[in-house]
Each structure stands twice: as C-alpha cells, then as structure tokens.
Design an enzyme around this catalytic site. Structure first.
Site, short mmCIF file in Angstrom:
data_model
loop_
_atom_site.label_atom_id
_atom_site.label_comp_id
_atom_site.label_asym_id
_atom_site.label_seq_id
_atom_site.Cartn_x
_atom_site.Cartn_y
_atom_site.Cartn_z
N HIS A 59 1.26 -8.74 2.48
CA HIS A 59 0.42 -7.45 2.96
C HIS A 59 -0.77 -7.66 3.97
O HIS A 59 -0.75 -6.89 5.01
CB HIS A 59 -0.26 -6.88 1.77
CG HIS A 59 -0.99 -5.35 2.03
ND1 HIS A 59 -0.32 -4.63 2.66
CD2 HIS A 59 -2.45 -5.12 1.87
CE1 HIS A 59 -1.55 -3.38 2.70
NE2 HIS A 59 -2.44 -3.80 2.45
N HIS A 99 -1.68 -3.78 6.15
CA HIS A 99 -2.93 -3.58 5.74
C HIS A 99 -3.75 -3.20 6.83
O HIS A 99 -4.74 -2.29 6.54
CB HIS A 99 -3.47 -5.10 5.40
CG HIS A 99 -4.77 -5.33 4.66
ND1 HIS A 99 -5.07 -4.28 3.65
CD2 HIS A 99 -5.69 -6.20 4.61
CE1 HIS A 99 -6.20 -4.79 3.14
NE2 HIS A 99 -6.62 -5.80 3.77
N VAL A 100 -3.43 -3.78 8.21
CA VAL A 100 -4.19 -3.23 9.17
C VAL A 100 -3.38 -1.88 9.70
O VAL A 100 -2.24 -1.76 9.83
CB VAL A 100 -4.38 -4.18 10.43
CG1 VAL A 100 -4.78 -3.58 11.60
CG2 VAL A 100 -5.14 -5.31 9.86
N HIS A 101 -4.12 -0.66 10.05
CA HIS A 101 -3.45 0.36 10.16
C HIS A 101 -3.24 0.60 11.66
O HIS A 101 -3.89 1.50 12.38
CB HIS A 101 -4.21 1.76 9.58
CG HIS A 101 -4.45 1.50 8.05
ND1 HIS A 101 -5.27 2.19 7.44
CD2 HIS A 101 -3.83 0.88 7.22
CE1 HIS A 101 -5.48 1.85 6.05
NE2 HIS A 101 -4.06 1.09 5.90
N TYR A 140 -2.17 5.28 -2.19
CA TYR A 140 -3.42 5.45 -2.14
C TYR A 140 -3.97 6.50 -3.09
O TYR A 140 -4.92 7.24 -2.74
CB TYR A 140 -3.68 5.91 -0.58
CG TYR A 140 -3.58 5.00 0.38
CD1 TYR A 140 -2.15 4.55 0.89
CD2 TYR A 140 -4.72 4.17 0.92
CE1 TYR A 140 -2.04 3.35 1.80
CE2 TYR A 140 -4.34 3.19 1.94
CZ TYR A 140 -3.19 2.98 2.31
OH TYR A 140 -2.87 1.84 3.22
N ASP A 173 0.82 -1.04 -0.01
CA ASP A 173 0.14 -0.06 -0.06
C ASP A 173 0.80 1.15 -0.11
O ASP A 173 1.19 1.87 1.20
CB ASP A 173 -0.95 0.04 1.16
CG ASP A 173 -2.21 -0.69 1.00
OD1 ASP A 173 -2.26 -1.63 -0.10
OD2 ASP A 173 -3.00 -1.21 1.85
N HIS A 228 -10.30 -5.75 8.69
CA HIS A 228 -9.58 -6.55 7.75
C HIS A 228 -9.59 -8.14 8.44
O HIS A 228 -8.28 -8.89 8.12
CB HIS A 228 -8.19 -6.23 7.24
CG HIS A 228 -8.06 -5.10 6.68
ND1 HIS A 228 -9.08 -4.89 5.59
CD2 HIS A 228 -7.53 -3.96 6.71
CE1 HIS A 228 -9.06 -3.60 5.03
NE2 HIS A 228 -7.96 -2.88 5.75
FE LIG Z 1 -4.13 -2.73 2.42
#
Ligand SMILES: [Fe+2]
Length: 470
Positions: free
Chosen positions: A320, A357-359, A201, A198, A330
C-alpha cells in the site's frame, strides 16, 4: 600550432557542452505531466445512488465478490452478504456448456462494530477447478438466487499471456465510479484486478460507519463478482478506533474479505503470495509488523527462494505505502519498509512494485538505494537494472481528493508523474515482454496517459529507457 589549438579549444568546448548537457539530463527528473484538469471536490455518492442498490428479492445475496483461493489458481473464494436472514452457505457452480452441477459449502459470520451489526457474511471456497475455463456460479440457493460467472486463469507457466488491471484507493465517490467504469470499458480487458489497498473509506464517517463498507461492496460487485480482485490492505482497512473501543485492527476487512494466505504459508491474511498464469505475486502489508524476526519478515525471507522464474517469469509485488514517492503526501512513509526489504527486491530481480496510498500517479525508473550502511554516506537512489520499476497508482478517486503537491524539482528517479484519477493495465505477453498503460479518467477508454514496455528482469534484463528500447 594556431589552428591545432583552435581545434583543441573547440573539442574541449564540445566535450564540456556534452558533459554539461548530460549532467543536466542526469540531474533533472523525468516528466511531470502538463495535463490540466478541472479541480473539483471529490464527493461520495449518496446512499440512494443506483450503484448502491440492494438487489431485489427476499434476502438476496449482495456484495458478491471473488478472489483467488489457492496458490496456483485452481480455487476461487466466493463471498457475499445476506441481510435479512442467514440463508444458504452453498455455492452451485458448473462449467460453461456442461449440465453437470457441483456444490460447495461455505461458512458465514457476522461482526459488530460500535453500534453497527453486519449482515451474514458468507465465504465459500470452490476448489479443483479446471484452468482456462468459464464457470457459472449461483448464490442465494433456495431463496433469491443470483447467477454470475468467472474465468479461471491459464495453467501456471512462463509463456501464457495474462492481463491484470490495477486499481488503488478506490473509495465510493463519483470519481471512483468513473475509474471503475473506465476499467470495465478499457478495450484491453483486464482478467483480474491487483488492488493496492484502501477499499471503502468507511472510516472517514462518524464511528467508521460500516454501512459504507456495505455500500462499497454493492458498488464494486459489477466487477468483483466476475473477476478476482487480489486484495492488499491499506491504512483505511485498519479501522482502529480506541475512542469507541474498537481496538482490533482490520476487523471489518477481515470479516468481509478473504485472501488465500494459508496456502502460501502466511500466518495472517494481510501478506501472502499467489501464482497466476505467468506471474508470481507477492502481497505485503504496510501496516503489519515487518521488522526483523517478525512473522511477515520471516515469511518473506522464505518466500523469495520459492520463486521459480522458469515457471513464473514475472515477479510482481503489491503493497500500500510506496517506497519511492515524489509527492508531498505520505512522503517517506514507506521508507522503513524500503530499508528492510529493498536489498531482497534487487537481489531477486523483482520486475515491478505497485503501491497506492498517494492519490496520484507516478512511475519510477529502475533504481535502487541499498548501498548505505550508516557510515558510508552513500544514500542516493541510483539507476539499477536489477531493481524494480515502482508505480504508485493510488488514484482510484476516493473522497480525500487528489494529491496535487509534488516535491520540486522532480527527482531523477521519477520517470513520469501526474495528479489525475485513473487505473492501469499490466498486460503480460510472454516471458520477456509486458505492456503497461495508465489511463486517466478524463480520456476516452482506449487512451493511455503513460505507457511502458517492460522487459523481464530474469529473461530479458535490458534497459527499457527509450534509447535502448527494443
Ligand atoms: Fe492509504
């Protein structure tokens, strides 16, 4: 008899107490950080921000970035974009303290995405570099020339120290800028970045405004031009938009970023492996087919036997979508890949898996969940000293904001979790030990929010939990 009975009762209660206490410890998870941050909206930096500035001069190369160009670390791929005209594909490079200059010839391409047309995207591999050497390089030959430098890694070997940075889900917000600044100013200097997917964006903008791919390239150039970023693709690289007739997944990423996938026998740029110093790094693709008989599955099956822990003691996997994630976001998305590949990871004693992926941030215990076979019902993660530690580091700071909701109670396998932006450093010392630290953006550059001494699973596979620390 009386006193003896009382002693028995006391012993019984003591044992019961100890059992209950350990049961509670076993059932409770690790630590959910109590760090309190000011929750603010994450906002992309405006296009006229200084970090996005186009370098001055006619047709000046911009968005300069490098990545490893072969399996062993003796090649580098230099990439850049020229906007006004094609310009030169040549890279001129030389060793520090040497007057002998070398030339390498690259190739360029452009692409269209909906109503956007890219600049000229140049990729130039430079090969047969010497290990552990500082090189200068120049792009924009004959027009606006720009000079950068990088260090090649030490020769692949078991006891060469090497320090990796870890960044994921970066984006281009004010927080992204803080993350990158903290990485750059971390006193433990990262020598290469393992990026877990990622990037820009850009797909969050109408019609996936690819100008935001360009601005991202300019934003990160201050690091990517000077040290290799090892790319993993995430869902935001898909740019799959049939509503605007953009149906070729990964189109912008594939044109802009290179990986040395062919060198490791891969057939797609999204999964590949490299060796770098003491590490063997396998990069997997969460958004390409990975089921049995697929190209990625077949490649990975043949990849593990190639890993020689006497040569590269540290086996690292990047992907990811995390397999172990106790945030609400997610949740379970990585589950099908876990079911396919986890037995291989345990069998081959992978040291650590980094995902994004997980922020937010999370580090697991060494656990596996590979006993289940449909009929036996054994489907809970268990402590497993042959299993990797799973680290989610999707906390680069993109415009989607933090993942703050967690599953409760914290699962037993989750050692530490915190919803803050940051980056990490994985510093390999020798074949047995590596020091790991996660840095939250709110702290000073040297402050670590979570740390762990890693013991290599092949050479020193002892339990790293505090009571067994050595
Ligand atoms: Fe992601």
């Amino acid at each position: 008899m009386g006193p003896v009975r009382r002693f028995d009762l006391f012993s019984f209660l003591l044992v019961l107490g100890l059992v209950l206490n350990s049961f509670v410890l076993f059932c409770n998870g690790g630590q959910t950080s109590s760090f309190v941050r000011k929750v603010e909206k994450t906002v992309d930096m405006p296009l006229d921000s200084d970090v996005f500035r186009v370098p001055p001069g006619y047709n000046a190369p911009q968005q300069v970035h490098i990545t490893q160009g072969d399996v062993e670390g003796k090649a580098v791929i230099v990439s850049w974009v020229t906007q006004e005209a094609l310009g030169s594909n040549t890279v001129i490079y030389w060793k520090e303290n040497s007057s002998k200059k070398y030339k390498a010839q690259g190739k360029s391409n452009t692409y269209k995405y909906y109503n956007y047309t890219s600049g000229y995207i140049h990729h130039c591999p430079i090969r047969n570099l010497e290990y552990d050497t500082k090189y200068y390089y120049m792009v924009g030959v004959g027009q606006t020339e720009r000079k950068f430098w990088f260090f090649t890694p030490p020769e692949v070997g078991p006891d060469v120290p090497y320090t990796f940075g870890l960044i994921g889900d970066l984006g281009q917000t004010f927080d992204s800028n803080i993350t990158l600044t903290h990485y750059e100013n971390n006193p433990t200097k990262g020598q290469a970045v393992m990026f877990v997917g990622d990037l820009s964006y850009a797909d969050q903008y109408p019609n996936h405004d690819n100008n935001r791919w360009d601005s991202w390239g300019r934003f990160v150039e201050r690091s990517t031009a000077y040290q290799p970023w090892i790319w993993t693709v995430g869902n935001h690289e898909l740019d799959f938009a049939p509503e605007i007739k953009e149906t070729r997944p990964f189109k912008p990423f594939k044109h802009r970023y290179r990986t040395p996938y062919r060198s490791s026998g891969s057939t797609e740029p999204f999964w590949y492996s490299i060796k770098r110093g003491p590490a063997y790094i396998i990069v997997l693709a969460s958004y390409s087919a990975y089921g049995k008989y697929t190209p990625q599955y077949t490649w990975l099956e043949e990849e593990f036997p190639k890993v020689n822990r006497t040569e590269t003691p540290w086996l690292i996997v990047l992907m990811h979508s995390p397999w172990y994630n106790s945030y609400d976001y997610h949740y379970m998305e990585g589950e099908t890949m876990r079911v396919m590949y986890e037995p291989w990871f345990v069998k081959n004693k992978v040291d650590v898996v980094f995902a994004g992926h997980v922020h937010a941030y999370e580090r697991s215990e060494r656990i596996s969940n590979i006993a289940y076979n449909i009929v036996n019902g054994i489907c809970a993660p268990v402590k497993d000293q042959s299993a990797p530690v799973y680290i989610t580091i999707g906390d680069g700071g993109n415009l989607e904001g933090l993942a703050t909701k967690m599953t409760e109670p914290q699962p037993e396998y989750s050692a530490f979790r915190e919803a803050s932006f940051g980056h990490a450093i994985f510093s390999i010392k020798n074949r047995t030990h590596a020091y790991y630290g996660w840095h939250r953006n709110q702290d000073g550059y040297a402050v670590k929010g979570d740390t762990m001494w890693f013991h290599n699973r092949f050479w020193h596979p002892i339990d790293e939990s505090p009571s067994f620390d050595s």
